[in-house]
Design an enzyme around this catalytic site. Structure first.
Site, PDB file in Angstrom:
ATOM      1  N   ARG A 166       0.828  -1.210   0.000  1.00 22.93           N
ATOM      2  CA  ARG A 166       0.000   0.000   0.000  1.00 22.93           C
ATOM      3  C   ARG A 166       0.868   1.268   0.000  1.00 22.93           C
ATOM      4  O   ARG A 166       0.561   2.247   0.687  1.00 22.93           O
ATOM      5  CB  ARG A 166      -0.940   0.031   1.211  1.00 22.93           C
ATOM      6  N   SER A 240     -10.817  -1.007   3.585  1.00 24.29           N
ATOM      7  CA  SER A 240      -9.998  -1.047   4.802  1.00 24.29           C
ATOM      8  C   SER A 240      -9.629   0.382   5.193  1.00 24.29           C
ATOM      9  O   SER A 240      -9.117   1.131   4.360  1.00 24.29           O
ATOM     10  CB  SER A 240      -8.697  -1.811   4.556  1.00 24.29           C
ATOM     11  N   GLU A 336      -4.977   3.882   6.158  1.00 18.31           N
ATOM     12  CA  GLU A 336      -4.714   3.629   4.735  1.00 18.31           C
ATOM     13  C   GLU A 336      -5.425   4.702   3.924  1.00 18.31           C
ATOM     14  O   GLU A 336      -4.973   5.121   2.862  1.00 18.31           O
ATOM     15  CB  GLU A 336      -5.258   2.243   4.355  1.00 18.31           C
TER      16      GLU A 336
HETATM   17  N1  EPU Z   1     -10.250 -10.739  10.635  1.00 13.38           N
HETATM   18  C1  EPU Z   1     -10.889 -10.898  11.838  1.00 13.38           C
HETATM   19  N2  EPU Z   1     -11.919 -10.029  12.135  1.00 13.38           N
HETATM   20  C2  EPU Z   1     -12.289  -9.050  11.284  1.00 13.38           C
HETATM   21  C3  EPU Z   1     -11.617  -8.883  10.072  1.00 13.38           C
HETATM   22  C4  EPU Z   1     -10.585  -9.746   9.769  1.00 13.38           C
HETATM   23  O1  EPU Z   1     -10.576 -11.778  12.625  1.00 13.38           O
HETATM   24  O2  EPU Z   1     -13.230  -8.327  11.630  1.00 13.38           O
HETATM   25  C5  EPU Z   1      -9.202 -11.687  10.266  1.00 13.38           C
HETATM   26  C6  EPU Z   1      -9.732 -12.586   9.142  1.00 13.38           C
HETATM   27  O3  EPU Z   1     -10.401 -13.693   9.663  1.00 13.38           O
HETATM   28  C7  EPU Z   1      -8.517 -12.959   8.386  1.00 13.38           C
HETATM   29  C8  EPU Z   1      -7.605 -11.762   8.591  1.00 13.38           C
HETATM   30  O4  EPU Z   1      -8.112 -11.005   9.681  1.00 13.38           O
HETATM   31  O5  EPU Z   1      -7.923 -14.097   8.925  1.00 13.38           O
HETATM   32  C9  EPU Z   1      -7.482 -10.906   7.346  1.00 13.38           C
HETATM   33  O6  EPU Z   1      -8.767 -10.485   6.931  1.00 13.38           O
HETATM   34  P1  EPU Z   1      -9.143 -10.297   5.367  1.00 13.38           P
HETATM   35  O7  EPU Z   1      -8.872 -11.537   4.594  1.00 13.38           O
HETATM   36  O8  EPU Z   1     -10.506  -9.725   5.290  1.00 13.38           O
HETATM   37  O9  EPU Z   1      -8.074  -9.265   4.843  1.00 13.38           O
HETATM   38  P2  EPU Z   1      -7.535  -7.871   5.425  1.00 13.38           P
HETATM   39  O10 EPU Z   1      -6.094  -8.016   5.719  1.00 13.38           O
HETATM   40  O11 EPU Z   1      -8.416  -7.361   6.509  1.00 13.38           O
HETATM   41  C10 EPU Z   1      -6.734  -7.026   3.105  1.00 13.38           C
HETATM   42  C11 EPU Z   1      -6.801  -5.749   2.342  1.00 13.38           C
HETATM   43  C12 EPU Z   1      -8.146  -5.624   1.630  1.00 13.38           C
HETATM   44  C13 EPU Z   1      -8.311  -6.813   0.703  1.00 13.38           C
HETATM   45  C14 EPU Z   1      -8.240  -8.086   1.533  1.00 13.38           C
HETATM   46  C15 EPU Z   1      -8.295  -9.341   0.689  1.00 13.38           C
HETATM   47  C16 EPU Z   1      -5.402  -4.175   3.590  1.00 13.38           C
HETATM   48  C17 EPU Z   1      -5.372  -2.974   4.481  1.00 13.38           C
HETATM   49  N3  EPU Z   1      -6.606  -4.614   3.247  1.00 13.38           N
HETATM   50  O12 EPU Z   1      -7.712  -6.930   4.142  1.00 13.38           O
HETATM   51  O13 EPU Z   1      -8.094  -4.466   0.826  1.00 13.38           O
HETATM   52  O14 EPU Z   1      -9.560  -6.770   0.013  1.00 13.38           O
HETATM   53  O15 EPU Z   1      -6.978  -8.119   2.245  1.00 13.38           O
HETATM   54  O16 EPU Z   1      -7.110  -9.464  -0.022  1.00 13.38           O
HETATM   55  O17 EPU Z   1      -4.349  -4.667   3.198  1.00 13.38           O
HETATM   56  C18 EPU Z   1      -8.534  -2.131   0.985  1.00 13.38           C
HETATM   57  O18 EPU Z   1      -7.330  -1.951   0.936  1.00 13.38           O
HETATM   58  O19 EPU Z   1      -9.352  -1.169   1.074  1.00 13.38           O
HETATM   59  C19 EPU Z   1      -9.055  -3.492   0.976  1.00 13.38           C
HETATM   60  C20 EPU Z   1     -10.348  -3.746   1.127  1.00 13.38           C
END
Ligand code: EPU
Length: 347
Positions: A166, A240, A336
Site C-alpha cells: 500500500r 480497509s 490507509e
Molecule cells: N479478521 C478478523 N476479524 C475481522 C476482520 C478480519 O478476525 O473483523 C481476520 C480474518 O479472519 C482474516 C484476517 O483477519 O484471517 C485478514 O482479513 P481479510 O482476509 O478480510 O483481509 P484484510 O487483511 O483485513 C486485506 C486488504 C483488503 C483486501 C483483503 C483481501 C489491507 C489494508 N486490506 O484486508 O483491501 O480486500 O486483504 O485481499 O491490506 C482495501 O485496501 O481497502 C481493501 C479492502
C-alpha cells in the site's frame, strides 16, 4: 479559459464514504491541457489543490478550502499485443473495476483478483492496490504524470515507483508533486491463476472448483468481496480504513505470548504483517457503532458511515479505534485512507 470552475460544490456523492463535504472550487479534468490550465489557475489565485479520482480512499473535511480536481481522463487502448502478452494504456479517470472486467472478457490474465476494488485507474499505483494475494505493481509497466512544479508531463517506470505494501513513490518523494494521468500495464496471456489467498481458496473449494478458469476466479473474488465488504452504494465506506501493521518478528513473538491466535502473515523481508481487522475485532468488535459511524458487521477493518456524519466525526471514530488497539496490543494503526484537512495541497 477552456475549463469551468464551479463554486461551492457538494462532494458527498463523489466519495464512497459519502460524508457531507463542500468544496470552494471544483473543475472537471478531461484532458492533460485542462489539468495544466486548472493548476495554473490555482497558482494564480493562490488556492490549494485536491485531486479526486474515484473518491474511494479519501476522507474529506466538511469544507475544502481550495480547488478540487475531478479527474475524468478517459482512454483505453492496446499498445502492443503478441501471443504471450498485451500492453495497455489506460487513462487515470477510467473506473478500475471496468478495466478488470474488460481484461477478463478478453482473457488477458492478472487483474482478476483485483475485481471490484472501488476507485479509478489513476489511484491504483498510488497505494499499490492489492487483494487476494495480488498487488497491482506486478502488472504496471509505467505511469504518466504531470509534475505540478515543472508542469512537465513525465513517465516513470515500474522499477522507479518504489512499490511496497500500500505504498509507492507517489505517497513519498512525489507526494503533492505528481498528478497521474495514465497508467500502462502488461498482462500475460498464459499464467498460473492466483488462488492461494485463504478466503479465496476456501470459497473455490466450497464451490467444488478445483481447477478454476480466469472467469471463475474473477467471479469468486467478487463473491468473497461482496460477503466481506459493504456495497458503497448502500453504506458509506473506504474499504480497509487502516493498513495492516508490519512489525519486527520479536514484537510479534511477544504479542503471540498474550494473544496466540492473532492472525499474521510473514513478509519476504523477515517482517510480519498483522491483520488489523483481527486486532480491531478483538478491541471493539464488528458492527460496533458510535452515532452514525461504526465498524462493518462483517469486517472490523472497514469503517462504515451510516449517513448524516461529516469527515470530522469519521476521523474521531478512527482515532478512537486507534486508541483502543494501542491500549490493548501496544500497536499503532496507520490510516490507509487519505485523510484530507481543510486546505491540504496535492500540487
Ligand atoms: N479478521 C478478523 N476479524 C475481522 C476482520 C478480519 O478476525 O473483523 C481476520 C480474518 O479472519 C482474516 C484476517 O483477519 O484471517 C485478514 O482479513 P481479510 O482476509 O478480510 O483481509 P484484510 O487483511 O483485513 C486485506 C486488504 C483488503 C483486501 C483483503 C483481501 C489491507 C489494508 N486490506 O484486508 O483491501 O480486500 O486483504 O485481499 O491490506 C482495501 O485496501 O481497502 C481493501 C479492502
Amino acid at each position: 479559459m477552456a475549463i469551468t470552475i464551479e463554486q461551492q460544490v457538494q462532494l458527498s456523492t463523489h466519495t464512497t464514504m459519502g460524508v457531507s463535504a463542500t468544496a470552494q472550487y471544483v473543475a472537471r479534468i478531461d484532458s492533460v491541457e485542462a489539468l495544466a490550465e486548472a493548476l495554473a489557475w490555482a497558482k494564480k489565485n493562490k488556492v490549494s489543490v485536491l485531486v479526486l479520482g474515484g473518491g474511494s480512499n479519501v476522507l474529506l473535511p466538511s469544507h475544502y478550502k481550495g480547488l478540487v480536481l475531478l479527474i475524468e481522463l478517459k482512454k483505453k487502448g492496446v499498445i502492443l499485443e503478441n501471443e504471450h502478452s498485451v500492453e495497455l494504456q489506460i487513462g487515470a479517470g477510467e473506473n478500475w473495476h471496468e478495466l478488470v472486467e474488460w481484461t477478463v472478457e478478453k482473457g488477458w490474465l492478472g487483474l482478476e483478483n483485483l475485481a471490484l476494488i472501488p476507485g479509478s485507474v489513476g489511484a491504483a499505483p498510488i497505494q499499490n492496490i492489492g487483494a487476494y494475494g495480488v498487488e497491482v505493481e506486478e502488472y504496471i509497466t509505467k505511469v504518466q504524470y504531470l509534475h505540478t512544479q515543472t508542469m512537465n508531463l513525465c513517465w516513470i517506470e515500474r522499477e522507479e515507483c518504489d512499490f511496497g505494501y500500500r505504498n509507492s513513490i507517489f505517497k513519498n518523494e512525489l507526494k503533492a508533486k505528481a498528478i497521474i494521468t495514465e497508467v500502462q500495464f502488461k498482462l500475460p496471456k498464459k499464467a498460473q491463476l492466483r488462488t492461494e489467498y485463504e478466503s479465496l481458496r476456501s470459497f473455490l473449494r466450497q464451490q467444488g472448483i478445483h481447477e478454476p478458469s480466469q472467469q471463475q476466479v474473477f467471479k469468486a473474488v467478487i463473491q468473497v468481496r461482496q460477503s466481506r465488504l459493504p456495497d458503497t452504494q448502500k453504506l458509506g465506506s473506504c474499504g480497509s480504513f487502516f493498513k495492516n501493521p508490519v512489525l519486527p518478528s520479536e514484537q510479534v513473538d511477544r504479542l503471540k505470548t498474550h494473544f496466540p491466535d492473532v492472525k499474521t502473515y510473514p513478509m519476504p523481508d523477515g517482517y510480519i504483517k498483522v491483520a488489523a481487522g483481527w486486532l480491531i475485532d478483538k478491541a471493539v468488535g464488528k458492527g460496533f457503532r458510535k452515532g452514525q459511524v461504526g465498524t462493518y458487521d462483517q469486517q472490523a477493518l472497514v469503517i462504515v458511515h451510516h449517513g448524516g456524519a461529516n469527515g470530522d466525526q469519521v476521523r474521531e471514530f478512527a482515532s478512537f479505534i486507534q486508541g483502543e488497539v494501542l491500549n490493548m496490543f501496544g500497536i499503532s494503526l496507520e490510516a490507509e485512507v487519505h485523510i484530507i484537512s481543510a486546505n491540504s495541497d496535492d500540487a
